[in-house]
Scaffold this motif. Structure first.
Motif, PDB file in Angstrom:
ATOM      1  N   GLN A  30      76.328 -69.291  13.386  1.00  0.00           N
ATOM      2  CA  GLN A  30      76.579 -70.189  14.498  1.00  0.00           C
ATOM      3  C   GLN A  30      78.060 -70.143  14.874  1.00  0.00           C
ATOM      4  O   GLN A  30      78.914 -69.823  14.041  1.00  0.00           O
ATOM      5  CB  GLN A  30      76.201 -71.632  14.142  1.00  0.00           C
ATOM      6  N   ALA A  31      78.330 -70.456  16.128  1.00  0.00           N
ATOM      7  CA  ALA A  31      79.715 -70.545  16.606  1.00  0.00           C
ATOM      8  C   ALA A  31      79.833 -71.731  17.552  1.00  0.00           C
ATOM      9  O   ALA A  31      78.917 -72.001  18.337  1.00  0.00           O
ATOM     10  CB  ALA A  31      80.140 -69.254  17.296  1.00  0.00           C
ATOM     11  N   ARG A  32      80.969 -72.419  17.467  1.00  0.00           N
ATOM     12  CA  ARG A  32      81.224 -73.580  18.317  1.00  0.00           C
ATOM     13  C   ARG A  32      82.622 -73.427  18.922  1.00  0.00           C
ATOM     14  O   ARG A  32      83.560 -72.997  18.241  1.00  0.00           O
ATOM     15  CB  ARG A  32      81.127 -74.864  17.501  1.00  0.00           C
ATOM     16  N   PHE A  33      82.729 -73.765  20.207  1.00  0.00           N
ATOM     17  CA  PHE A  33      84.034 -73.675  20.862  1.00  0.00           C
ATOM     18  C   PHE A  33      84.864 -74.901  20.509  1.00  0.00           C
ATOM     19  O   PHE A  33      84.377 -76.032  20.516  1.00  0.00           O
ATOM     20  CB  PHE A  33      83.876 -73.577  22.378  1.00  0.00           C
ATOM     21  N   SER A  34      86.143 -74.659  20.205  1.00  0.00           N
ATOM     22  CA  SER A  34      87.062 -75.752  19.886  1.00  0.00           C
ATOM     23  C   SER A  34      88.406 -75.454  20.529  1.00  0.00           C
ATOM     24  O   SER A  34      88.911 -74.332  20.455  1.00  0.00           O
ATOM     25  CB  SER A  34      87.220 -75.889  18.366  1.00  0.00           C
ATOM     26  N   TYR A  35      89.014 -76.474  21.136  1.00  0.00           N
ATOM     27  CA  TYR A  35      90.343 -76.282  21.714  1.00  0.00           C
ATOM     28  C   TYR A  35      91.405 -76.176  20.622  1.00  0.00           C
ATOM     29  O   TYR A  35      92.516 -75.718  20.870  1.00  0.00           O
ATOM     30  CB  TYR A  35      90.678 -77.429  22.668  1.00  0.00           C
ATOM     31  N   LYS A  36      91.046 -76.599  19.419  1.00  0.00           N
ATOM     32  CA  LYS A  36      91.983 -76.507  18.308  1.00  0.00           C
ATOM     33  C   LYS A  36      91.930 -75.108  17.701  1.00  0.00           C
ATOM     34  O   LYS A  36      90.882 -74.625  17.318  1.00  0.00           O
ATOM     35  CB  LYS A  36      91.636 -77.552  17.239  1.00  0.00           C
ATOM     36  N   TRP A  37      93.080 -74.461  17.601  1.00  0.00           N
ATOM     37  CA  TRP A  37      93.138 -73.106  17.054  1.00  0.00           C
ATOM     38  C   TRP A  37      92.919 -73.149  15.549  1.00  0.00           C
ATOM     39  O   TRP A  37      93.478 -73.979  14.838  1.00  0.00           O
ATOM     40  CB  TRP A  37      94.492 -72.462  17.360  1.00  0.00           C
ATOM     41  N   GLN A  38      92.074 -72.217  15.071  1.00  0.00           N
ATOM     42  CA  GLN A  38      91.851 -72.094  13.643  1.00  0.00           C
ATOM     43  C   GLN A  38      92.980 -71.281  13.020  1.00  0.00           C
ATOM     44  O   GLN A  38      93.600 -70.443  13.678  1.00  0.00           O
ATOM     45  CB  GLN A  38      90.508 -71.409  13.366  1.00  0.00           C
ATOM     46  N   LYS A  39      93.249 -71.520  11.745  1.00  0.00           N
ATOM     47  CA  LYS A  39      94.256 -70.752  11.030  1.00  0.00           C
ATOM     48  C   LYS A  39      93.638 -69.421  10.606  1.00  0.00           C
ATOM     49  O   LYS A  39      93.069 -69.292   9.521  1.00  0.00           O
ATOM     50  CB  LYS A  39      94.756 -71.524   9.824  1.00  0.00           C
ATOM     51  N   SER A  40      93.718 -68.437  11.483  1.00  0.00           N
ATOM     52  CA  SER A  40      93.115 -67.135  11.238  1.00  0.00           C
ATOM     53  C   SER A  40      94.204 -66.076  11.222  1.00  0.00           C
ATOM     54  O   SER A  40      95.017 -66.005  12.157  1.00  0.00           O
ATOM     55  CB  SER A  40      92.092 -66.799  12.337  1.00  0.00           C
ATOM     56  N   PRO A  41      94.260 -65.258  10.165  1.00  0.00           N
ATOM     57  CA  PRO A  41      95.278 -64.190  10.131  1.00  0.00           C
ATOM     58  C   PRO A  41      95.041 -63.177  11.233  1.00  0.00           C
ATOM     59  O   PRO A  41      93.908 -62.802  11.529  1.00  0.00           O
ATOM     60  CB  PRO A  41      95.081 -63.565   8.742  1.00  0.00           C
ATOM     61  N   ASP A  42      96.117 -62.756  11.853  1.00  0.00           N
ATOM     62  CA  ASP A  42      95.995 -61.780  12.934  1.00  0.00           C
ATOM     63  C   ASP A  42      95.618 -60.416  12.351  1.00  0.00           C
ATOM     64  O   ASP A  42      96.006 -60.063  11.241  1.00  0.00           O
ATOM     65  CB  ASP A  42      97.308 -61.680  13.693  1.00  0.00           C
ATOM     66  N   SER A  43      94.816 -59.679  13.098  1.00  0.00           N
ATOM     67  CA  SER A  43      94.398 -58.340  12.680  1.00  0.00           C
ATOM     68  C   SER A  43      94.084 -57.531  13.923  1.00  0.00           C
ATOM     69  O   SER A  43      93.809 -58.097  14.989  1.00  0.00           O
ATOM     70  CB  SER A  43      93.180 -58.412  11.765  1.00  0.00           C
ATOM     71  N   PRO A  44      94.091 -56.203  13.835  1.00  0.00           N
ATOM     72  CA  PRO A  44      93.767 -55.378  15.014  1.00  0.00           C
ATOM     73  C   PRO A  44      92.355 -55.613  15.523  1.00  0.00           C
ATOM     74  O   PRO A  44      92.073 -55.364  16.696  1.00  0.00           O
ATOM     75  CB  PRO A  44      93.939 -53.948  14.486  1.00  0.00           C
ATOM     76  N   GLN A  45      91.447 -56.103  14.673  1.00  0.00           N
ATOM     77  CA  GLN A  45      90.064 -56.304  15.091  1.00  0.00           C
ATOM     78  C   GLN A  45      89.853 -57.615  15.847  1.00  0.00           C
ATOM     79  O   GLN A  45      88.849 -57.786  16.529  1.00  0.00           O
ATOM     80  CB  GLN A  45      89.129 -56.289  13.865  1.00  0.00           C
ATOM     81  N   ARG A  46      90.780 -58.561  15.734  1.00  0.00           N
ATOM     82  CA  ARG A  46      90.554 -59.899  16.266  1.00  0.00           C
ATOM     83  C   ARG A  46      90.892 -59.975  17.756  1.00  0.00           C
ATOM     84  O   ARG A  46      91.897 -59.421  18.208  1.00  0.00           O
ATOM     85  CB  ARG A  46      91.396 -60.924  15.502  1.00  0.00           C
ATOM     86  N   PHE A  47      90.034 -60.676  18.527  1.00  0.00           N
ATOM     87  CA  PHE A  47      90.329 -60.961  19.931  1.00  0.00           C
ATOM     88  C   PHE A  47      91.423 -62.030  19.986  1.00  0.00           C
ATOM     89  O   PHE A  47      91.334 -63.057  19.305  1.00  0.00           O
ATOM     90  CB  PHE A  47      89.078 -61.461  20.647  1.00  0.00           C
ATOM     91  N   ASP A  48      92.431 -61.780  20.830  1.00  0.00           N
ATOM     92  CA  ASP A  48      93.530 -62.748  20.885  1.00  0.00           C
ATOM     93  C   ASP A  48      93.550 -63.565  22.174  1.00  0.00           C
ATOM     94  O   ASP A  48      94.153 -64.642  22.226  1.00  0.00           O
ATOM     95  CB  ASP A  48      94.871 -62.039  20.682  1.00  0.00           C
ATOM     96  N   ARG A  49      92.899 -63.062  23.247  1.00  0.00           N
ATOM     97  CA  ARG A  49      92.870 -63.827  24.504  1.00  0.00           C
ATOM     98  C   ARG A  49      91.447 -64.201  24.900  1.00  0.00           C
ATOM     99  O   ARG A  49      91.201 -65.342  25.288  1.00  0.00           O
ATOM    100  CB  ARG A  49      93.540 -63.017  25.628  1.00  0.00           C
ATOM    101  N   ALA A  50      90.525 -63.280  24.847  1.00  0.00           N
ATOM    102  CA  ALA A  50      89.121 -63.580  25.177  1.00  0.00           C
ATOM    103  C   ALA A  50      88.487 -64.303  23.997  1.00  0.00           C
ATOM    104  O   ALA A  50      88.563 -63.836  22.855  1.00  0.00           O
ATOM    105  CB  ALA A  50      88.367 -62.287  25.473  1.00  0.00           C
ATOM    106  N   THR A  51      87.879 -65.460  24.263  1.00  0.00           N
ATOM    107  CA  THR A  51      87.267 -66.249  23.191  1.00  0.00           C
ATOM    108  C   THR A  51      85.919 -65.628  22.837  1.00  0.00           C
ATOM    109  O   THR A  51      84.849 -66.135  23.198  1.00  0.00           O
ATOM    110  CB  THR A  51      87.097 -67.711  23.629  1.00  0.00           C
ATOM    111  N   CYS A  52      85.977 -64.531  22.094  1.00  0.00           N
ATOM    112  CA  CYS A  52      84.794 -63.723  21.784  1.00  0.00           C
ATOM    113  C   CYS A  52      84.722 -63.443  20.288  1.00  0.00           C
ATOM    114  O   CYS A  52      85.686 -63.660  19.540  1.00  0.00           O
ATOM    115  CB  CYS A  52      84.828 -62.395  22.539  1.00  0.00           C
ATOM    116  N   VAL A  53      83.580 -62.945  19.868  1.00  0.00           N
ATOM    117  CA  VAL A  53      83.357 -62.542  18.483  1.00  0.00           C
ATOM    118  C   VAL A  53      82.281 -61.452  18.479  1.00  0.00           C
ATOM    119  O   VAL A  53      81.386 -61.451  19.329  1.00  0.00           O
ATOM    120  CB  VAL A  53      82.937 -63.747  17.611  1.00  0.00           C
ATOM    121  N   LEU A  54      82.400 -60.518  17.540  1.00  0.00           N
ATOM    122  CA  LEU A  54      81.397 -59.464  17.374  1.00  0.00           C
ATOM    123  C   LEU A  54      80.546 -59.748  16.148  1.00  0.00           C
ATOM    124  O   LEU A  54      80.889 -60.585  15.310  1.00  0.00           O
ATOM    125  CB  LEU A  54      82.068 -58.092  17.216  1.00  0.00           C
TER     126      LEU A  54
END
Length: 489
Positions: free
Chosen positions: A331-355
């Protein structure tokens, strides 16, 4: 003639348990075991912890009297015969190296005739022009060839074993798929059977009501017609009687009698009212849900048997920090609060997306997404190519490796080269996404009503991944490989 192997086996049977060699002057003690005389004598010379205790057998530890052992002449004779057989066996082996024609030891090998030669054979006229080598020299290249053959054969065997292991895994996967499809068939037919029973009850109840209404109308018709016939019969009798009377009596009230006859009109009742007739004509319409359900059943069954459910989960290493994933990554839920997620080349940084994990490089796969949008929210579903852009602006269109639809508050759009708003009968709450990698289809359908939503046609050349985008506080989605997705909390 006894073979070398059989002679060796016999020799092992007459070995001394102490020295492990062939018995020499065998003697037997009280327990029946046999030893070399000299071995047993040396054994008795070893000091015992308790001088008062008698010595014990080296093999079975049974006590025996030191002066009680006696020579075993019969066993000694057997040992002598075995030694003679061993000698004969060795001579037979040595005779194998002797040239049968000249009685000389074999030293050479003829490469041309593939024959082993002695000195005399070597000088013979038929071998003088041939390539002749010493046995060891000739055997060397062949040993190398044999070694290469062994390496090739071992490699081939390993490949075959690998193929066997891989194919066994494939067979197991196929068996699992067949079992899954079997369960689907049973489940779908059970659902259909229940639906058919319900529809049968509904249609039969409606027919029973129609049957009762028809019988009721028939009874009312019979009563009305019988009354009309009775009244007309009474009037006919009255006129027939009037006609036979004398003129004076016939003319009495004649005008009122005739007026009653002329004004008497026959009411023509209908056995089947227009309303009842319309109900009978409209009855086939009651079977339309059955026809629709049967069509959906066949389409769904064929689809279920053709596509494999994809058991996917969300990849947290690709998730935008504003997406809050559940612990099971379903499951995924949208939140205006940013999660503490380490940056990585695989992570989306502008589009609120997930694979999703894994991805596909072939086959037919399907999964269901349950969408729960807040007012003003949206959810994007589809697949993307492996090299999809993760950083910066993401353009959602096939040219960028994105094949997706967007569910927004009140409408659905296909994200082609130009977004196209779709006309659907209802806003889907559960969307089935299906991929046929080889054909190049990405198909979206309402998972509840089976209504088609949209189909992309592509030519996949690399791995593709299930793709999800989400926007709007309170908006969420959940994954499922089954027909009915789990309800979001």
């Amino acid at each position: 003639m006894a073979s070398a192997a059989s002679v060796t086996s016999l020799a092992d049977e007459v070995n001394c348990p102490i020295c492990q060699g062939t018995l020499r002057e065998p003697v037997t003690i009280d327990c029946g075991h046999n030893f070399c005389r000299i071995c047993l004598t040396h054994y008795l010379e070893i000091p015992s912890p308790d001088p008062e205790e008698p010595p014990t057998c080296p093999l079975c530890k049974e006590p025996f009297r030191p002066g009680s052992f006696r020579p075993n002449w019969q066993l000694a004779s057997v040992v002598e015969n075995i030694e003679r057989l061993k000698l004969v066996s060795r001579l037979d082996i040595e005779e194998e190296d002797i040239c049968p024609e000249h009685g000389e030891k074999v030293y050479f090998f003829c490469e041309d005739d593939e024959m082993q030669l002695c000195v005399v054979c070597r000088e013979a006229w038929e071998h003088r022009a041939h390539t002749v080598r010493f046995l060891e020299d000739a055997a060397g290249p062949y040993r190398e060839q044999i070694q290469k053959c062994l390496e090739c054969l071992r490699k081939e065997r390993e490949e075959i074993q690998g193929i066997q292991s891989r194919e066994n895994r494939r067979i197991q996967v196929l068996l699992t798929q067949v079992a899954t499809k079997k369960q689907k068939v049973i489940s779908e037919f059970a659902h259909l059977s229940q639906f058919l029973e319900e529809q049968q009850s509904i249609l039969l109840a409606q027919l029973e009501r129609l049957d009762g209404d028809i019988l009721k109308h028939r009874d009312e018709f019979d009563v009305l017609v019988t009354g009309e016939i009775s009244r007309f019969s009474t009037l006919i009798e009255e006129l027939e009687e009037k006609k036979e009377r004398p003129a004076r009596e016939l003319l009495m009230d004649i005008r009122s009698t005739l007026i009653r006859c002329e004004t008497r009109r026959c009411r023509k009742p209908e056995a089947v009212s227009p309303e009842l007739g319309q109900r009978i004509r409209d009855f086939p319409q009651q079977a339309l849900p059955l026809r629709k359900e049967m069509k959906m059943f066949l389409e769904k069954l064929c689809f279920e048997l053709d596509y494999e459910p994809a058991h996917i989960s969300l990849d947290p290493w690709t998730s935008h920090p504003k997406l809050l994933l559940s612990e099971d990554h379903q499951q995924a839920r949208f939140s205006y609060k940013w999660q503490k997620s380490p940056d990585s080349p695989q992570r989306f940084d502008r589009a609120t997306c997930v694979l999703a994990h894994g991805g596909f490089t072939g086959g037919r796969h399907t999964w269901v997404v349950s969408v729960d949008l807040a007012p003003g929210g949206s959810c994007t579903l589809g697949v993307v190519s492996k090299d999809i852009r993760r950083k910066g602006e993401l353009r959602l269109r096939p040219e960028e490796g994105v094949w997706a639809v967007r569910l927004a508050w009140g409408f659905v759009s296909a994200l082609g080269s130009f977004p196209t708003r779709l006309a659907l009968e209802e806003q889907p709450q559960q969307v089935r996404v299906s991929v046929d990698y080889e054909v190049g289809w990405v198909t979206f359908a309402n998972a509840v009503t089976q209504e088609p939503i949209y189909t992309f046609t592509a030519s996949f050349t690399q791995k593709i991944f299930p793709f999800f985008g989400l926007w709007g506080r309170g908006s969420k989605f959940s994954l499922s490989s089954q027909e009915s997705a789990a309800t979001l909390p």
